[in-house]
Design an enzyme around this catalytic site. Structure first.
Site, PDB file in Angstrom:
ATOM      1  N   ARG A  89       0.855  -1.208   0.000  1.00 34.46           N
ATOM      2  CA  ARG A  89       0.000   0.000   0.000  1.00 34.46           C
ATOM      3  C   ARG A  89       0.885   1.251   0.000  1.00 34.46           C
ATOM      4  O   ARG A  89       0.609   2.224  -0.703  1.00 34.46           O
ATOM      5  CB  ARG A  89      -0.938  -0.001   1.221  1.00 34.46           C
ATOM      6  N   ASN A  94     -10.515  -4.519  -0.928  1.00 30.07           N
ATOM      7  CA  ASN A  94     -10.408  -3.463  -1.938  1.00 30.07           C
ATOM      8  C   ASN A  94      -9.416  -3.820  -3.028  1.00 30.07           C
ATOM      9  O   ASN A  94      -8.639  -4.754  -2.862  1.00 30.07           O
ATOM     10  CB  ASN A  94      -9.969  -2.169  -1.252  1.00 30.07           C
ATOM     11  N   CYS A 126     -19.292  -1.818   0.416  1.00 31.58           N
ATOM     12  CA  CYS A 126     -18.343  -0.813   0.918  1.00 31.58           C
ATOM     13  C   CYS A 126     -18.963  -0.077   2.098  1.00 31.58           C
ATOM     14  O   CYS A 126     -20.176   0.130   2.146  1.00 31.58           O
ATOM     15  CB  CYS A 126     -18.069   0.177  -0.204  1.00 31.58           C
ATOM     16  N   ASP A 127     -18.106   0.350   3.040  1.00 34.69           N
ATOM     17  CA  ASP A 127     -18.640   1.034   4.219  1.00 34.69           C
ATOM     18  C   ASP A 127     -18.619   2.561   4.114  1.00 34.69           C
ATOM     19  O   ASP A 127     -19.106   3.250   5.005  1.00 34.69           O
ATOM     20  CB  ASP A 127     -17.890   0.604   5.481  1.00 34.69           C
ATOM     21  N   HIS A 178     -16.633   3.876  -4.492  1.00 36.04           N
ATOM     22  CA  HIS A 178     -15.781   5.036  -4.167  1.00 36.04           C
ATOM     23  C   HIS A 178     -15.927   6.114  -5.243  1.00 36.04           C
ATOM     24  O   HIS A 178     -14.955   6.802  -5.595  1.00 36.04           O
ATOM     25  CB  HIS A 178     -14.296   4.610  -4.012  1.00 36.04           C
ATOM     26  N   TYR A 198     -14.790  10.117  -1.644  1.00 35.51           N
ATOM     27  CA  TYR A 198     -13.686   9.661  -2.502  1.00 35.51           C
ATOM     28  C   TYR A 198     -13.564  10.467  -3.790  1.00 35.51           C
ATOM     29  O   TYR A 198     -12.533  10.426  -4.456  1.00 35.51           O
ATOM     30  CB  TYR A 198     -13.831   8.169  -2.829  1.00 35.51           C
ATOM     31  N   ARG A 226      -0.765   7.906   3.830  1.00 33.46           N
ATOM     32  CA  ARG A 226      -1.790   7.288   4.688  1.00 33.46           C
ATOM     33  C   ARG A 226      -1.334   5.908   5.188  1.00 33.46           C
ATOM     34  O   ARG A 226      -1.596   5.557   6.333  1.00 33.46           O
ATOM     35  CB  ARG A 226      -3.105   7.191   3.895  1.00 33.46           C
TER      36      ARG A 226
HETATM   37  N1  LIG Z   1     -15.033  -2.193   1.389  1.00 36.68           N
HETATM   38  C1  LIG Z   1     -14.782  -1.360   2.398  1.00 36.68           C
HETATM   39  O1  LIG Z   1     -15.463  -0.403   2.527  1.00 36.68           O
HETATM   40  C2  LIG Z   1     -13.627  -1.604   3.315  1.00 36.68           C
HETATM   41  C3  LIG Z   1     -13.545  -0.997   4.562  1.00 36.68           C
HETATM   42  C4  LIG Z   1     -12.418  -1.188   5.344  1.00 36.68           C
HETATM   43  C5  LIG Z   1     -11.397  -1.994   4.866  1.00 36.68           C
HETATM   44  N2  LIG Z   1     -11.508  -2.571   3.635  1.00 36.68           N
HETATM   45  C6  LIG Z   1     -10.477  -3.464   3.092  1.00 36.68           C
HETATM   46  O2  LIG Z   1     -10.248  -4.538   4.014  1.00 36.68           O
HETATM   47  C7  LIG Z   1      -8.966  -5.074   3.755  1.00 36.68           C
HETATM   48  C8  LIG Z   1      -8.157  -5.224   5.019  1.00 36.68           C
HETATM   49  O3  LIG Z   1      -7.673  -3.979   5.436  1.00 36.68           O
HETATM   50  P1  LIG Z   1      -6.616  -3.806   6.602  1.00 36.68           P
HETATM   51  O4  LIG Z   1      -6.236  -2.393   6.596  1.00 36.68           O
HETATM   52  O5  LIG Z   1      -7.146  -4.374   7.852  1.00 36.68           O
HETATM   53  O6  LIG Z   1      -5.405  -4.698   6.072  1.00 36.68           O
HETATM   54  P2  LIG Z   1      -4.429  -5.711   6.831  1.00 36.68           P
HETATM   55  O7  LIG Z   1      -3.190  -5.776   6.014  1.00 36.68           O
HETATM   56  O8  LIG Z   1      -4.345  -5.385   8.263  1.00 36.68           O
HETATM   57  O9  LIG Z   1      -5.173  -7.123   6.709  1.00 36.68           O
HETATM   58  C9  LIG Z   1      -5.273  -7.860   5.562  1.00 36.68           C
HETATM   59  C10 LIG Z   1      -4.949  -9.336   5.846  1.00 36.68           C
HETATM   60  O10 LIG Z   1      -5.115 -10.036   4.605  1.00 36.68           O
HETATM   61  C11 LIG Z   1      -4.116 -11.048   4.568  1.00 36.68           C
HETATM   62  N3  LIG Z   1      -3.940 -11.492   3.189  1.00 36.68           N
HETATM   63  C12 LIG Z   1      -3.282 -10.869   2.195  1.00 36.68           C
HETATM   64  N4  LIG Z   1      -3.366 -11.593   1.064  1.00 36.68           N
HETATM   65  C13 LIG Z   1      -4.094 -12.696   1.348  1.00 36.68           C
HETATM   66  C14 LIG Z   1      -4.515 -13.816   0.587  1.00 36.68           C
HETATM   67  N5  LIG Z   1      -4.218 -13.926  -0.715  1.00 36.68           N
HETATM   68  N6  LIG Z   1      -5.235 -14.781   1.206  1.00 36.68           N
HETATM   69  C15 LIG Z   1      -5.543 -14.671   2.515  1.00 36.68           C
HETATM   70  N7  LIG Z   1      -5.175 -13.621   3.297  1.00 36.68           N
HETATM   71  C16 LIG Z   1      -4.453 -12.648   2.702  1.00 36.68           C
HETATM   72  C17 LIG Z   1      -2.900 -10.390   5.174  1.00 36.68           C
HETATM   73  O11 LIG Z   1      -1.952 -11.343   5.608  1.00 36.68           O
HETATM   74  C18 LIG Z   1      -3.515  -9.590   6.309  1.00 36.68           C
HETATM   75  O12 LIG Z   1      -3.510 -10.304   7.515  1.00 36.68           O
HETATM   76  C19 LIG Z   1      -8.335  -4.167   2.709  1.00 36.68           C
HETATM   77  O13 LIG Z   1      -8.569  -4.698   1.425  1.00 36.68           O
HETATM   78  C20 LIG Z   1      -9.104  -2.885   2.875  1.00 36.68           C
HETATM   79  O14 LIG Z   1      -9.002  -2.073   1.745  1.00 36.68           O
HETATM   80  C21 LIG Z   1     -12.601  -2.378   2.872  1.00 36.68           C
HETATM   81  O1  LIG Z   2      -7.099   4.737   5.185  1.00 30.95           O
HETATM   82  P1  LIG Z   2      -7.793   3.737   6.046  1.00 30.95           P
HETATM   83  O2  LIG Z   2      -7.126   2.378   5.991  1.00 30.95           O
HETATM   84  O3  LIG Z   2      -8.089   4.224   7.419  1.00 30.95           O
HETATM   85  O4  LIG Z   2      -9.252   3.554   5.409  1.00 30.95           O
HETATM   86  C1  LIG Z   2      -9.462   3.025   4.167  1.00 30.95           C
HETATM   87  C2  LIG Z   2     -10.913   2.596   4.058  1.00 30.95           C
HETATM   88  O5  LIG Z   2     -11.700   3.751   4.078  1.00 30.95           O
HETATM   89  C3  LIG Z   2     -13.120   3.593   3.950  1.00 30.95           C
HETATM   90  O6  LIG Z   2     -13.651   3.025   5.121  1.00 30.95           O
HETATM   91  C4  LIG Z   2     -13.587   3.871   6.302  1.00 30.95           C
HETATM   92  C5  LIG Z   2     -14.791   4.626   6.628  1.00 30.95           C
HETATM   93  O7  LIG Z   2     -15.390   5.128   5.544  1.00 30.95           O
HETATM   94  C6  LIG Z   2     -14.395   5.677   7.661  1.00 30.95           C
HETATM   95  O8  LIG Z   2     -15.433   6.522   7.935  1.00 30.95           O
HETATM   96  C7  LIG Z   2     -13.993   5.005   8.931  1.00 30.95           C
HETATM   97  O9  LIG Z   2     -15.109   4.599   9.673  1.00 30.95           O
HETATM   98  O10 LIG Z   2     -13.143   3.934   8.699  1.00 30.95           O
HETATM   99  C8  LIG Z   2     -13.368   3.093   7.557  1.00 30.95           C
HETATM  100  C9  LIG Z   2     -12.169   2.263   7.449  1.00 30.95           C
HETATM  101  O11 LIG Z   2     -11.006   2.967   7.804  1.00 30.95           O
HETATM  102  C10 LIG Z   2     -13.419   2.839   2.695  1.00 30.95           C
HETATM  103  O12 LIG Z   2     -14.784   2.586   2.519  1.00 30.95           O
HETATM  104  C11 LIG Z   2     -12.634   1.571   2.606  1.00 30.95           C
HETATM  105  O13 LIG Z   2     -12.906   0.943   1.378  1.00 30.95           O
HETATM  106  C12 LIG Z   2     -11.159   1.847   2.764  1.00 30.95           C
HETATM  107  O14 LIG Z   2     -10.442   0.637   2.818  1.00 30.95           O
HETATM  108 MN   LIG Z   3     -14.891   1.208   0.569  1.00 32.81          MN
END
Ligand SMILES: NC(=O)c1ccc[n+]([C@@H]2O[C@H](COP(=O)([O-])OP(=O)(O)OC[C@H]3O[C@@H](n4cnc5c(N)ncnc54)[C@H](O)[C@@H]3O)[C@@H](O)[C@H]2O)c1
Ligand SMILES: O=P(O)(O)OC[C@H]1O[C@H](O[C@H]2[C@H](O)[C@@H](O)[C@@H](O)O[C@@H]2CO)[C@H](O)[C@@H](O)[C@@H]1O
Ligand SMILES: [Mn+2]
Length: 447
Positions: free
Chosen positions: A96, A150, A172-173, A203, A270, A290
C-alpha cells in the site's frame, strides 16, 4: 418467535486490523445473527495468530458454545461455512505504501483505491479474491462470499467476468459512514430513520434523494450543512482528538468543495481524488502517506491490544473498539440468511438500472436483499456530469481487468492514462513502469 438457525462464518484476512472490531460486532449481534462457528483464514500465519489468539480468548470467555478455529489451510477454513467474510489486503501495508508513494513521485494522487495506486492494488487483489471464491465453491458450494477487500470496484468487475455465476457480493462502508454523519446533521438516531437514493461506482458516487420515513425531503437541510462544513460533524472532531488521527476529518471537510461543482447531488468523499487532485497532492507528504499513518496508529494499536489480552489472559472490554459501523456486514448476511429484504447499497451489474449507462458496468446502487440475492432498485437517467465521469472511470476499471486477463502492458498503460488523476500518457508510463517493477511477485506477467 422461532429460534434462528445458527451460521458458520470464515473471516478471510483473519490477520486484518479490522478483524477484532468485526468479531466484537458479530458477538454483539448474535440475537439476530446467531453463530455456531467462527473461523479465520489468512496466508500469513504469524500475523493472523496475534489477532486469532486474542479473539479466541474473547469468544471462549463470553460465548464458549461458539467453535473457533484459525488456519492457513483452505480446506479447513472453507469446509462447512455459510458465509465467507473477506477483507484481505494482498501485499499488505508494505505494498500500500508503494501504491501511494510511487504516483506521488510524479506529482500524482497516491491513494489506496483511486488512481494508479488503486489500479496497482487491483492487479494484486484479483487473484487473491478469486482463490477465495474457488475455495468456497469447492468446500462449501452453497455459501455466500461477502467481499469488502479493496479495490472493490476492480474486484467486482473481475469476478463478474471470471466467475459470473458465483455467489459473491461486494460492499463498501464509505456510504454507510457518510450516512451516519447525515443522521447527526439531521438529528436522527438510526440509519433506518432515513431512506436514501444513490448511484455511482464504488468510491465514486452521489446521493440524489434523502427522505425521512414520512417522505419529507431532507436534501435541502443536508445541502445547507454540506455547503458550509462538508460532512464533518462534532462527534468526528471529538473522536479525532481522542485517537489522534485527523485524516478522515479533512476528507469529510473537503466534501464541501466537491459538493460545489454539482449542488443538485451530495458526493461520496472519494470524489476528492478525481475532482481536487491538485489540492490532495499539495496536502500529501510524499514521504509519509496514509499507509504510514495507518501502520503507526491503527495497526500498532490493534496488534498491541491483542498481544496484551493474550499475555494477561483477560479481556476487560475496553482494549479494542467494537466496529459498530461494520454491522452492515451482519445486515447483509441476515438478509441473505433470513430473507429480510433489507435495503442496502451494493455493487452489482447495471443491467439497465441506470438506463443511460453501460449495462455491464458494476455500479453501486440500492438493492433489496433476500435469500435469492440482491434485487437492484431502478435509478433511471443520470445527468451528463456524473455520466461523463463514470464512463471514464468504468473504462479504467474494465481496462485493468482486461490487462490482468490478457497480461497486457498496453491495456494497463491505457487504464492509468485514462484515470482522471493522471495528466498524460508519458506520466502514466513512468508510473506504470515503477509500479510493475515492485509488483512482479503479485501481478501477472505483462507483454
Ligand atoms: N469495502 C470497504 O469499505 C472496506 C472498509 C475497510 C477496509 N476494507 C479493506 O479490508 C482489507 C483489510 O484492510 P486492513 O487495513 O485491515 O489490512 P491488513 O493488512 O491489516 O489485513 C489484511 C490481511 O489479509 C491477509 N492477506 C493478504 N493476502 C491474502 C490472501 N491472498 N489470502 C488470505 N489472506 C491474505 C494479510 O496477511 C492480512 O492479515 C483491505 O482490502 C481494505 O481495503 C474495505
Ligand atoms: O485509510 P484507512 O485504511 O483508514 O481507510 C481506508 C478505508 O476507508 C473507507 O472506510 C472507512 C470509513 O469510511 C471511515 O469513515 C472510517 O469509519 O473507517 C473506515 C475504514 O477505515 C473505505 O470505505 C474503505 O474501502 C477503505 O479501505
Ligand atoms: Mn470502501
Amino acid at each position: 418467535m422461532n429460534t434462528l438457525e445458527k451460521s458458520s462464518v470464515v473471516i478471510a484476512g483473519g490477520g486484518s486490523t479490522y478483524t477484532p472490531g468485526i468479531i466484537l460486532m458479530l458477538l454483539d449481534h448474535l440475537d439476530r445473527f446467531p453463530l455456531r462457528k467462527i473461523k479465520f483464514y489468512d496466508n500469513d500465519e504469524e500475523r493472523q495468530k496475534v489477532i486469532a489468539d486474542a479473539c479466541e480468548l474473547i469468544i471462549h470467555k463470553n460465548h464458549p458454545e461458539i467453535e473457533f478455529l484459525a488456519t492457513c489451510n483452505p480446506e479447513e477454513a472453507f469446509t462447512d461455512v455459510d458465509f465467507v467474510m473477506a477483507h484481505i489486503r494482498v501485499g499488505k501495508y508494505k505494498m500500500r505504501e508503494l501504491d501511494e508513494k510511487i504516483p506521488m513521485k510524479y506529482g500524482v494522487v497516491g491513494q489506496e483505491t483511486c488512481g494508479p495506486g488503486g489500479i496497482a492494488y487491483g492487479m494484486r487483489s484479483i487473484q487473491g479474491v478469486l482463490d477465495l471464491v474457488d475455495y468456497m465453491e469447492k468446500y462449501s458450494p452453497n455459501a455466500w462470499l461477502l467481499n469488502y477487500s479493496n479495490p472493490a470496484a476492480i474486484v467486482a468487475e473481475a469476478m463478474r467476468r471470471l466467475r459470473p455465476h458465483s455467489k459473491i457480493l461486494n460492499i463498501c462502508d464509505m456510504p454507510i459512514s457518510i450516512e451516519n454523519n447525515m443522521l447527526e446533521i439531521l438529528g436522527f438516531e438510526k440509519r433506518s430513520d432515513i431512506v436514501t437514493k444513490y448511484y455511482g461506482l464504488n468510491h465514486f458516487g452521489w446521493w440524489y434523494d434523502v427522505r425521512d420515513k414520512e417522505g419529507n425531503d431532507l436534501m435541502p437541510k443536508l445541502k445547507e450543512y454540506v455547503k458550509e462544513n462538508g460532512y464533518l460533524v462534532q462527534s468526528d472532531i471529538d473522536s479525532a482528538k481522542q485517537h489522534g488521527d485527523n485524516s478522515w476529518n479533512e476528507t469529510y471537510k473537503m466534501a464541501k468543495d466537491i459538493y460545489a461543482i454539482d449542488p443538485d447531488t451530495l458526493p461520496n468523499t472519494y470524489l476528492k481524488y478525481y475532482l481536487l487532485p491538485d489540492t490532495v497532492v499539495e496536502h500529501t507528504d510524499p514521504n509519509y502517506t496514509r499507509a504510514n499513518q495507518v501502520m503507526d496508529t491503527r495497526e500498532k494499536e490493534v496488534f498491541t491490544a491483542c498481544r496484551q489480552i493474550v499475555e494477561k489472559n483477560e479481556f476487560r472490554g475496553d482494549e479494542l473498539s467494537l466496529d459498530e459501523h461494520a454491522s452492515y456486514i451482519v445486515d447483509l448476511a441476515t438478509a441473505l440468511k433470513f430473507n429480510t429484504y433489507a435495503r442496502m447499497l451494493l455493487i452489482v451489474e447495471n443491467n439497465g438500472i441506470i438506463e443511460n449507462f453501460d449495462k455491464t458496468a458494476m455500479v453501486e446502487v440500492p438493492c433489496l436483499v433476500s435469500s435469492a440475492g440482491p434485487e437492484p432498485l431502478f435509478v433511471g437517467t443520470i445527468p451528463t456530469f456524473q455520466k461523463g465521469m463514470m464512463e471514464e472511470q468504468v473504462a479504467v476499471e474494465k481496462l485493468v481487468v482486461d490487462a490482468w486477463m490478457e497480461g497486457s502492458y498496453q491495456k494497463l498503460w491505457q487504464a492509468i492514462a485514462l484515470s482522471k488523476t493522471v495528466p498524460s500518457v508519458t506520466v502514466a508510463k513512468q508510473i506504470l513502469d515503477d509500479l510493475y517493477e515492485v509488483n512482479k511477485a503479485y501481478w501477472p506477467e505483462l507483454k
